[in-house]
Design a protein around this motif. Structure first.
Motif, PDB file in Angstrom:
ATOM      1  N   LEU A  19       0.819  -1.215   0.000  1.00 34.00           N
ATOM      2  CA  LEU A  19       0.000   0.000   0.000  1.00 34.00           C
ATOM      3  C   LEU A  19       0.853   1.265   0.000  1.00 34.00           C
ATOM      4  CD1 LEU A  19      -2.848  -1.039   2.454  1.00 34.00           C
ATOM      5  CD2 LEU A  19      -2.953  -0.863  -0.037  1.00 34.00           C
ATOM      6  N   SER A  20       1.916   1.273   0.781  1.00 31.81           N
ATOM      7  CA  SER A  20       2.744   2.482   0.836  1.00 31.81           C
ATOM      8  C   SER A  20       3.465   2.729  -0.484  1.00 31.81           C
ATOM      9  CB  SER A  20       3.738   2.406   1.995  1.00 31.81           C
ATOM     10  OG  SER A  20       4.702   1.412   1.779  1.00 31.81           O
ATOM     11  N   VAL A  21       3.860   1.676  -1.172  1.00 27.89           N
ATOM     12  CA  VAL A  21       4.501   1.854  -2.479  1.00 27.89           C
ATOM     13  C   VAL A  21       3.484   2.343  -3.508  1.00 27.89           C
ATOM     14  CG1 VAL A  21       5.588   0.616  -4.398  1.00 27.89           C
ATOM     15  CG2 VAL A  21       6.385   0.254  -2.067  1.00 27.89           C
ATOM     16  N   MET A  31      -1.371   4.717 -10.353  1.00 27.80           N
ATOM     17  CA  MET A  31      -1.884   4.393  -9.029  1.00 27.80           C
ATOM     18  C   MET A  31      -1.519   5.444  -7.991  1.00 27.80           C
ATOM     19  SD  MET A  31      -3.663   1.660  -9.167  1.00 27.80           S
ATOM     20  CE  MET A  31      -3.753   1.097  -7.485  1.00 27.80           C
ATOM     21  N   GLY A  32      -0.445   6.209  -8.205  1.00 23.13           N
ATOM     22  CA  GLY A  32      -0.020   7.214  -7.242  1.00 23.13           C
ATOM     23  C   GLY A  32      -1.001   8.356  -7.097  1.00 23.13           C
ATOM     24  N   GLY A  33      -1.854   8.585  -8.078  1.00 27.53           N
ATOM     25  CA  GLY A  33      -2.807   9.677  -8.029  1.00 27.53           C
ATOM     26  C   GLY A  33      -4.093   9.341  -7.316  1.00 27.53           C
ATOM     27  N   LEU A  34      -4.282   8.121  -6.887  1.00 32.44           N
ATOM     28  CA  LEU A  34      -5.555   7.716  -6.289  1.00 32.44           C
ATOM     29  C   LEU A  34      -5.741   8.158  -4.849  1.00 32.44           C
ATOM     30  CD1 LEU A  34      -5.926   4.081  -7.666  1.00 32.44           C
ATOM     31  CD2 LEU A  34      -7.070   6.137  -8.439  1.00 32.44           C
ATOM     32  N   GLY A  35      -4.711   8.041  -4.034  1.00 37.75           N
ATOM     33  CA  GLY A  35      -4.880   8.262  -2.606  1.00 37.75           C
ATOM     34  C   GLY A  35      -4.852   9.702  -2.167  1.00 37.75           C
ATOM     35  N   ALA A  56      10.177   3.072   4.304  1.00 42.96           N
ATOM     36  CA  ALA A  56      11.465   2.582   4.819  1.00 42.96           C
ATOM     37  C   ALA A  56      11.282   1.820   6.132  1.00 42.96           C
ATOM     38  CB  ALA A  56      12.429   3.746   5.015  1.00 42.96           C
ATOM     39  N   ILE A  57      10.441   2.332   7.023  1.00 47.52           N
ATOM     40  CA  ILE A  57      10.205   1.664   8.306  1.00 47.52           C
ATOM     41  C   ILE A  57       9.532   0.313   8.097  1.00 47.52           C
ATOM     42  CG2 ILE A  57       8.876   1.794  10.456  1.00 47.52           C
ATOM     43  CD1 ILE A  57       9.416   4.855  10.380  1.00 47.52           C
TER      44      ILE A  57
END
Length: 77
Positions: A19-21, A31-35, A56-57
């Motif tokens: 999800l974070s990627v 997909m980056g524009g959805l959230g 990263a975490i």
């Protein structure tokens, strides 16, 4: 018992990592524009910094769980 906990941690970390990627802003529309993570973090730069930190975490947690699951003494329990 430890093996089960590590499996659950790795499963949750896997979902969180995916999800974070996917939420990272893309160079092109995808997909980056959805959230719209900029609404969460306040600005586009803050969103990228926050998502990079979260990714990263979560990746570190996933890696540690994978290493611990490969230890023979844990797998035999």
């Amino acid at each position: 018992m430890i093996k089960t906990i590590l499996f659950v941690v790795q499963f949750i970390a896997s979902i969180a990592l995916i999800l974070s990627v996917l939420l990272h802003p893309a160079k092109t529309m995808g997909m980056g524009g959805l959230g719209s993570p900029s609404e969460i973090f306040g600005s586009q730069k803050g969103a990228e910094d926050g998502l990079n930190r979260i990714t990263a975490i979560v990746a570190a947690i996933w890696g540690i769980a994978a290493i611990l699951l490969s230890v023979p003494s844990i797998m035999n329990q």
